[in-house]
Scaffold this active site. Structure first.
Site, PDB file in Angstrom:
ATOM      1  N   CYS A 117       0.837  -1.204   0.000  1.00 31.12           N
ATOM      2  CA  CYS A 117       0.000   0.000   0.000  1.00 31.12           C
ATOM      3  C   CYS A 117       0.873   1.256   0.000  1.00 31.12           C
ATOM      4  O   CYS A 117       2.041   1.224   0.438  1.00 31.12           O
ATOM      5  CB  CYS A 117      -0.911  -0.024   1.231  1.00 31.12           C
ATOM      6  SG  CYS A 117      -2.119   1.320   1.297  1.00 31.12           S
ATOM      7  N   ASP A 151       0.406   3.622   1.926  1.00 28.84           N
ATOM      8  CA  ASP A 151       0.347   4.149   3.285  1.00 28.84           C
ATOM      9  C   ASP A 151       1.760   4.475   3.792  1.00 28.84           C
ATOM     10  O   ASP A 151       2.664   3.652   3.716  1.00 28.84           O
ATOM     11  CB  ASP A 151      -0.321   3.123   4.205  1.00 28.84           C
ATOM     12  CG  ASP A 151      -0.708   3.726   5.538  1.00 28.84           C
ATOM     13  OD1 ASP A 151       0.209   4.133   6.285  1.00 28.84           O
ATOM     14  OD2 ASP A 151      -1.912   3.777   5.846  1.00 28.84           O
ATOM     15  N   ARG A 203       2.952   4.633   6.634  1.00 29.78           N
ATOM     16  CA  ARG A 203       3.405   3.877   7.804  1.00 29.78           C
ATOM     17  C   ARG A 203       3.999   2.533   7.433  1.00 29.78           C
ATOM     18  O   ARG A 203       4.583   1.855   8.288  1.00 29.78           O
ATOM     19  CB  ARG A 203       2.234   3.682   8.773  1.00 29.78           C
ATOM     20  CG  ARG A 203       1.652   4.989   9.300  1.00 29.78           C
ATOM     21  CD  ARG A 203       0.302   4.777   9.957  1.00 29.78           C
ATOM     22  NE  ARG A 203      -0.711   4.355   8.991  1.00 29.78           N
ATOM     23  CZ  ARG A 203      -1.985   4.123   9.307  1.00 29.78           C
ATOM     24  NH1 ARG A 203      -2.378   4.286  10.560  1.00 29.78           N
ATOM     25  NH2 ARG A 203      -2.839   3.751   8.378  1.00 29.78           N
ATOM     26  N   HIS A 241      -1.885  -4.277   5.461  1.00 31.27           N
ATOM     27  CA  HIS A 241      -1.610  -3.760   6.803  1.00 31.27           C
ATOM     28  C   HIS A 241      -2.917  -3.424   7.501  1.00 31.27           C
ATOM     29  O   HIS A 241      -3.968  -3.286   6.863  1.00 31.27           O
ATOM     30  CB  HIS A 241      -0.719  -2.513   6.728  1.00 31.27           C
ATOM     31  CG  HIS A 241      -1.372  -1.337   6.053  1.00 31.27           C
ATOM     32  ND1 HIS A 241      -2.025  -0.340   6.737  1.00 31.27           N
ATOM     33  CD2 HIS A 241      -1.482  -1.022   4.738  1.00 31.27           C
ATOM     34  CE1 HIS A 241      -2.492   0.548   5.889  1.00 31.27           C
ATOM     35  NE2 HIS A 241      -2.177   0.168   4.661  1.00 31.27           N
ATOM     36  N   CYS A 249      -6.154   0.055   7.260  1.00 37.81           N
ATOM     37  CA  CYS A 249      -5.962   0.553   5.898  1.00 37.81           C
ATOM     38  C   CYS A 249      -7.138   1.455   5.520  1.00 37.81           C
ATOM     39  O   CYS A 249      -8.312   1.051   5.604  1.00 37.81           O
ATOM     40  CB  CYS A 249      -5.849  -0.619   4.924  1.00 37.81           C
ATOM     41  SG  CYS A 249      -5.655  -0.126   3.205  1.00 37.81           S
TER      42      CYS A 249
END
Length: 753
Positions: A572, A574, A576, A633, A636
């Site tokens: 992703c 993302d 993080r 993760h 999400c």
């Protein structure tokens, strides 16, 4: 002032029985304990640098004082105390107080435990009506006979004192309520008072305290000790150093517990105040003085707010000693001895042993304890310091050598064997046998990657590695030496032996910018609120150039004209999720595709998108990648939007169209049997399994998987715990990575249909 007056009275009640008992145990006049308590309270309280610390005669000095009294006599011991105080004054003036804290806590606590054991072995004889011997081992030998033939009255008084102390410590400390006791009454006071009343009321035959009519009755000036000068100097240094270390450690402990508004301790001033108090106590005929943790803790818990409490406690002791001598003379020695037995047992703190074992320093603790009991205080402390020095030397020269054979990839044809050796730590002559044993076990003619991650290399280590390298290369082997930090080997080969400049401490490169403060040398402070995002980015680039670029430059130079990754990693966007962190990978290891929700559009999808397919094609057809990993993760945002029916992203048409590729994941989640765990977490996990199935919709990719030329892997990162789990596709669950212990984490435990 009200708090300080009450606290001073509490400390006074604690100090009286302890001072009397320590004087008796030291073989000194009973008045010497009271004089030390008075001087410690008033002089050390006024001049010391720790406002809430209470000084006086300390149990940790009992063994030293007893030996000095036996060797030199009492008046000469007073001179040694005076000289020890002058030495402390000099040390305080030189501002070396922090240096005393360099003594390992393992040695200090081992010394206190040893003193506690010596106290118990000596005072148990007094409790049973006998007399202590001249050494701890003699007390231990005589103890069985003393137990078999006790004197009944002293033994009963000692047992009564111990029972009251134990019961009092277990009573609820509340100001009101049935069965409660007032906070300000310390346990030693009722224990000694009850034993004294029992001995007086029952008329028991037990030896009492012998107190002179006045504190200074029969006072004589201290005399110089007679004996070898080295022994006298050693005695002075022992009194000064042991008292100083105990006082400073106590000061640090009390400083951590000080209430708001109380100034921090000044250790140099505290050492100066302790020196002045010991000089005055020795001159007046008192015991050596040190900061006492029992009285200091009682002072803090009673609500003290300034040094007035410490000074007033000394005044109360003075008033009592001048006006209540007949009452003090009724106290049985057996009761004071029992109090010291309890104190000695408490000095053997088993909780310390557990903490020291965790840091692998328990051997020094036990060596010091046994040394103090068997050999004496000075010898035991030196033994403990020696053990800690050997431990520190071992840690400073610790060396780790790892070796592995690199297995060539299938289809690469015949290649010579290749070995990877990593040497980490401090490489000196002590580690040469360990390194050469590993290097000589590598077959001749093989290629070796030798990583030297060392902070120091002496000539013996260089000579051994260089000789092995030359011998290995003569046998058609190849050696590639990589130095991670300082170039010790390269400098030795080239003859450049200028002193190595220590590398700066490694940056926490894996931490967010907001968690790292970098000042002028790397740009603006990374966590400053007024720094722009571009400035943060550039500060990070400067940090990379200053710390990391030179380390990765050789690797990047090799990869500059070709990449040979072995894994395609789809994850992703993302922020993080950082693939290089969770896989511990470096440049050239992962071929990465990132998109919203780590989605893989199915083959022939009605919403065309070729970006992921293009990445997969290039990875498999051009780069020859043999593993594709899909990593999802927790929490999400893309899956949360799917779970909400897409209503949250309707105003973002591009994102809304892209998220249609996740409809199969949503359908898979809805069709699954209900399971434990939050719905969002289960959808995030189901999405990973679905994307692996989506990859198999591409015929050419399915053929590779079925032929065993391509492996599909599913991973799931739980952001809250930072744990990564792998998908067990037949079972449909995420399990710990092979070789690890499963974590008890409910957020990772979802089952998949």
């Amino acid at each position: 002032m009200r708090r300080d007056v009450l606290a001073s009275f509490v400390v006074f009640l604690v100090a009286i029985p302890l001072s009397l008992g320590i004087a008796v145990a030291s073989g000194a006049p009973v008045a010497a304990g009271l004089i030390a308590a008075i001087v410690g309270g008033i002089v050390a309280g006024l001049l010391g640098g720790s406002p809430l610390q209470v000084s006086g005669p300390a149990a940790g000095l009992t063994v030293i004082v007893a030996e000095l009294v036996q060797t030199y006599g009492w008046r000469a011991t007073c001179t040694i105390t005076l000289l020890g105080g002058l030495l402390q004054l000099g040390l305080g003036a030189c501002r070396v107080a922090r240096t005393a804290l360099a003594v390992s806590p393992a040695v200090v606590h081992g010394m206190l435990a040893g003193v506690g054991a010596v106290l118990v072995l000596a005072q148990i004889h007094v409790v049973l009506g006998g007399s202590p011997q001249h050494s701890a081992l003699s007390n231990l030998r005589e103890l069985p006979g003393q137990i078999l033939h006790p004197h009944s009255h002293p033994a009963l008084l000692g047992a009564l004192t111990i029972a009251v102390l134990v019961v009092w410590a277990r009573l609820p400390k509340r100001a009101k309520g049935l069965g409660a006791v007032p906070r300000w009454i310390p346990g030693p006071l009722p224990a000694i008072a009850l034993a004294t009343l029992a001995a007086w009321a029952l008329g028991w035959d037990a030896e009492r305290v012998d107190l002179p009519g006045s504190l200074l009755d029969g006072w004589h000036a201290p005399v110089l000790p007679h004996g070898p000068l080295p022994g006298i100097v050693g005695a002075v240094v022992s009194v000064a150093v042991v008292a100083a270390v105990e006082s400073l450690l106590c000061s640090v402990a009390i400083d951590r517990a000080r209430p708001a508004g109380v100034p921090r301790a000044d250790l140099d001033r505290e050492l100066f105040g302790q020196g002045a108090a010991n000089a005055a106590s020795g001159l007046l005929g008192g015991l050596p003085i040190a900061g006492v943790i029992v009285r200091s803790t009682a002072n803090v818990e009673a609500g003290a707010r300034s040094r007035r409490s410490t000074v007033l406690h000394g005044v109360w002791v003075l008033v009592l000693a001048l006006s209540c001598g007949p009452v003090i003379e009724q106290v049985p020695l057996a009761a004071l001895a029992a109090l010291l037995v309890v104190l000695g047992v408490r000095m053997i703190d088993t909780a310390r042993v557990r903490a020291l074992r965790h840091h692998r320093e328990a051997p020094a603790y036990f060596a010091t304890l046994v040394g103090v009991v068997a050999l004496g205080l000075g010898e035991g402390v030196l033994l403990g310091i020696g053990i800690m020095a050997l431990t520190a030397l071992r840690r400073l020269t610790a060396l780790s050598v790892r070796v592995e054979q690199l297995v060539p990839a299938a289809g690469d044809g015949p290649v010579p064997p290749r070995w990877h050796v990593v040497v980490e730590g401090t490489l000196t002559f002590l580690g040469v046998p360990k390194v050469t044993r590993v290097l000589q076990g590598i077959p001749p003619g093989s290629s070796v990657d030798l990583d030297l991650d060392v902070d120091f290399m002496d000539h013996a280590a260089f000579d051994a590695i260089h000789a092995w390298r030359l011998a290995h290369e003569r046998q058609d082997g190849k050696v590639d030496i990589d130095e991670v930090h300082e170039t010790w080997y390269e400098n030795a080969v080239t003859g450049d032996m200028t002193p190595q400049r220590k590398s700066p401490p490694p940056a926490r490169w894996w931490a967010p910018w907001a968690d790292r403060a970098r000042r002028a040398e790397t740009g603006p402070e990374l966590d400053a609120p007024d720094v722009s995002p571009s400035a943060l980015l550039l500060a990070g680039v400067r940090e990379y150039h200053g710390r990391t670029a030179r380390l990765v430059r050789p690797i990047m130079a090799e990869l500059a004209f070709a990449q040979k990754p072995e894994h395609l990693f789809i994850t992703c966007v993302d922020s993080r999720v950082v693939p290089s962190i969770i896989t511990a990978s470096g440049p050239g290891d992962l071929f990465i595709n990132r998109n919203v929700g780590n989605l893989v559009p199915r083959h022939g999808s009605r919403v065309p998108d070729d970006s992921v397919a293009a990445t997969v094609e290039y990875a498999t057809e051009v780069l020859g990648i043999r593993t594709i990993t899909v990593c999802g993760h927790s929490n999400c945002g893309a899956m949360a939007a799917l779970l909400a029916g897409g209503a949250e992203v309707e105003h973002l048409p591009g994102l809304a169209r892209w998220l249609r590729h996740g409809n199969h994941s949503l359908a898979r989640f809805l069709a699954a049997e209900p399971a434990d765990g939050p719905p969002l977490a289960r959808l995030c996990q189901a999405n990973v399994a679905q994307q692996l199935d989506n990859l198999l919709t591409y015929p050419w990719l399915r053929n590779r998987v079925e032929a065993g030329r391509l492996e599909l892997v599913g991973l799931y990162l739980d952001l809250e715990t930072a744990n990564v789990r792998i998908l067990d596709r037949p079972a449909g669950t995420f399990v710990p990575v092979p070789g690890e212990t499963p974590d008890d984490d409910p957020h990772d435990a979802g089952a998949l249909a």
